[in-house]
Design a protein around this motif. Structure first.
Motif, mmCIF file in Angstrom:
data_model
loop_
_atom_site.group_PDB
_atom_site.id
_atom_site.type_symbol
_atom_site.label_atom_id
_atom_site.label_comp_id
_atom_site.label_asym_id
_atom_site.label_seq_id
_atom_site.Cartn_x
_atom_site.Cartn_y
_atom_site.Cartn_z
ATOM 1 N N LEU A 26 0.827 -1.202 0.000
ATOM 2 C CA LEU A 26 0.000 0.000 0.000
ATOM 3 C C LEU A 26 0.862 1.252 0.000
ATOM 4 N N CYS A 27 1.878 1.279 0.840
ATOM 5 C CA CYS A 27 2.773 2.445 0.878
ATOM 6 C C CYS A 27 3.472 2.640 -0.465
ATOM 7 N N ALA A 28 3.928 1.542 -1.065
ATOM 8 C CA ALA A 28 4.592 1.642 -2.365
ATOM 9 C C ALA A 28 3.645 2.189 -3.417
ATOM 10 N N THR A 29 2.387 1.763 -3.378
ATOM 11 C CA THR A 29 1.394 2.260 -4.326
ATOM 12 C C THR A 29 1.174 3.748 -4.132
ATOM 13 N N LEU A 30 0.996 4.165 -2.895
ATOM 14 C CA LEU A 30 0.772 5.586 -2.634
ATOM 15 C C LEU A 30 1.971 6.414 -3.046
ATOM 16 N N LEU A 31 3.164 5.927 -2.762
ATOM 17 C CA LEU A 31 4.356 6.663 -3.158
ATOM 18 C C LEU A 31 4.519 6.681 -4.669
ATOM 19 N N THR A 32 4.207 5.574 -5.323
ATOM 20 C CA THR A 32 4.360 5.508 -6.776
ATOM 21 C C THR A 32 3.445 6.500 -7.461
ATOM 22 N N THR A 33 2.161 6.518 -7.090
ATOM 23 C CA THR A 33 1.247 7.436 -7.759
ATOM 24 C C THR A 33 1.480 8.867 -7.297
ATOM 25 N N MET B 18 -4.640 -1.745 -12.235
ATOM 26 C CA MET B 18 -5.733 -1.286 -13.092
ATOM 27 C C MET B 18 -6.985 -1.031 -12.275
ATOM 28 N N PRO B 19 -7.701 0.027 -12.554
ATOM 29 C CA PRO B 19 -7.251 1.152 -13.367
ATOM 30 C C PRO B 19 -6.393 2.096 -12.531
ATOM 31 N N THR B 20 -5.592 2.849 -13.199
ATOM 32 C CA THR B 20 -4.879 3.963 -12.574
ATOM 33 C C THR B 20 -5.079 5.156 -13.495
ATOM 34 N N SER B 21 -5.379 6.295 -12.889
ATOM 35 C CA SER B 21 -5.617 7.502 -13.686
ATOM 36 C C SER B 21 -4.719 8.630 -13.199
ATOM 37 N N TYR B 22 -4.391 9.498 -14.138
ATOM 38 C CA TYR B 22 -3.538 10.661 -13.868
ATOM 39 C C TYR B 22 -4.255 11.888 -14.388
ATOM 40 N N LEU B 23 -4.297 12.924 -13.595
ATOM 41 C CA LEU B 23 -4.891 14.188 -14.002
ATOM 42 C C LEU B 23 -3.750 15.125 -14.374
ATOM 43 N N ILE B 24 -3.784 15.577 -15.623
ATOM 44 C CA ILE B 24 -2.716 16.401 -16.192
ATOM 45 C C ILE B 24 -3.288 17.770 -16.495
ATOM 46 N N TYR C 291 -7.546 13.709 -18.390
ATOM 47 C CA TYR C 291 -7.706 12.609 -17.449
ATOM 48 C C TYR C 291 -7.190 11.373 -18.177
ATOM 49 N N LEU C 292 -5.961 10.970 -17.864
ATOM 50 C CA LEU C 292 -5.309 9.851 -18.531
ATOM 51 C C LEU C 292 -5.568 8.588 -17.723
ATOM 52 N N ASP C 293 -6.271 7.639 -18.331
ATOM 53 C CA ASP C 293 -6.702 6.447 -17.623
ATOM 54 C C ASP C 293 -6.103 5.194 -18.249
ATOM 55 N N LEU D 90 -2.375 14.991 -10.261
ATOM 56 C CA LEU D 90 -2.952 14.015 -9.331
ATOM 57 C C LEU D 90 -2.911 12.631 -9.950
ATOM 58 N N ALA D 91 -2.906 11.634 -9.083
ATOM 59 C CA ALA D 91 -2.964 10.244 -9.535
ATOM 60 C C ALA D 91 -3.891 9.479 -8.608
ATOM 61 N N HIS D 92 -4.619 8.544 -9.187
ATOM 62 C CA HIS D 92 -5.535 7.695 -8.420
ATOM 63 C C HIS D 92 -5.373 6.257 -8.870
ATOM 64 N N GLN D 93 -5.173 5.365 -7.910
ATOM 65 C CA GLN D 93 -5.196 3.948 -8.248
ATOM 66 C C GLN D 93 -6.580 3.424 -7.931
ATOM 67 N N GLY D 94 -7.147 2.684 -8.853
ATOM 68 C CA GLY D 94 -8.492 2.153 -8.683
ATOM 69 C C GLY D 94 -9.524 3.190 -9.087
#
Length: 171
Positions: free
Chosen positions: A17-24, A129-135, A55-57, A143-147
């Motif tokens: 979980l920490c790795a995911t939060l840090l990655t995004t 999956m999914p992961t989205s990035y707001l550019i 919104y890159l998904d 911003l980035a969101h996993q799920g």
């Protein structure tokens, strides 16, 4: 001794979980990697969308949360396209037929790119999956969101609107 496997599992889940939060989170506030977008109408680049909020998904046909996200992404595309917003979805299935079947059942009203080699997800360090990035309109990752979490749809929309308003006020 019997507790050790349970403790190890909990620690493993916590570290993941920490790795995911840090990655995004680690990618926010830096230039969005420019990636090629192989779309039905030809080859494009993410940089072609500079000047818009994107919104890159990243999604896959087997992803259950992706099935829930498509109607919402269609709604956002339709609601905010005239204000300089677009959704771009990048499919990562290795078999195009799987993506095509998904899209036949759940049509996208936004651009869809296909990346069966996984080059774009590697550049973005997509954790799942999914992961989205707001550019933002200047091409910066914001911003980035996993799920995709249905209860957070209003939050996701507020983030989009904030970047659209920031773009509009900079003109």
């Amino acid at each position: 001794m019997r507790q050790l496997p349970r403790i190890a599992r909990r620690l493993s889940v916590s570290l993941a979980l920490c790795a995911t939060l840090l990655t995004t989170g680690a990618m926010a506030n830096q230039p969005a990697p420019d990636v090629p977008l192989a779309m039905a109408d030809g080859q494009h680049q993410l940089a072609d969308y500079r000047g818009k909020v994107v919104y890159l998904d990243f999604w896959a046909s087997w992803c259950k949360p992706c099935q829930r996200s498509f109607p919402w992404m269609n709604a956002m595309q339709n609601k905010y396209a005239d204000r300089g917003f677009t959704v771009i979805a990048i499919n990562v299935d290795t078999e195009r037929e799987l993506a095509d079947a998904f899209l036949a059942a759940m049509p996208a009203e936004f651009p869809v790119a296909f990346d069966p080699q996984g080059n774009a997800p590697a550049l973005y360090r997509v954790p799942g999956m999914p992961t989205s990035y707001l550019i933002d309109h200047t091409g910066q990752l914001r911003l980035a969101h996993q799920g995709f979490h249905v209860p957070k749809q209003a939050q996701y929309e507020q983030e989009i609107v904030a970047l659209i308003e920031e773009m509009e006020s900079s003109k």
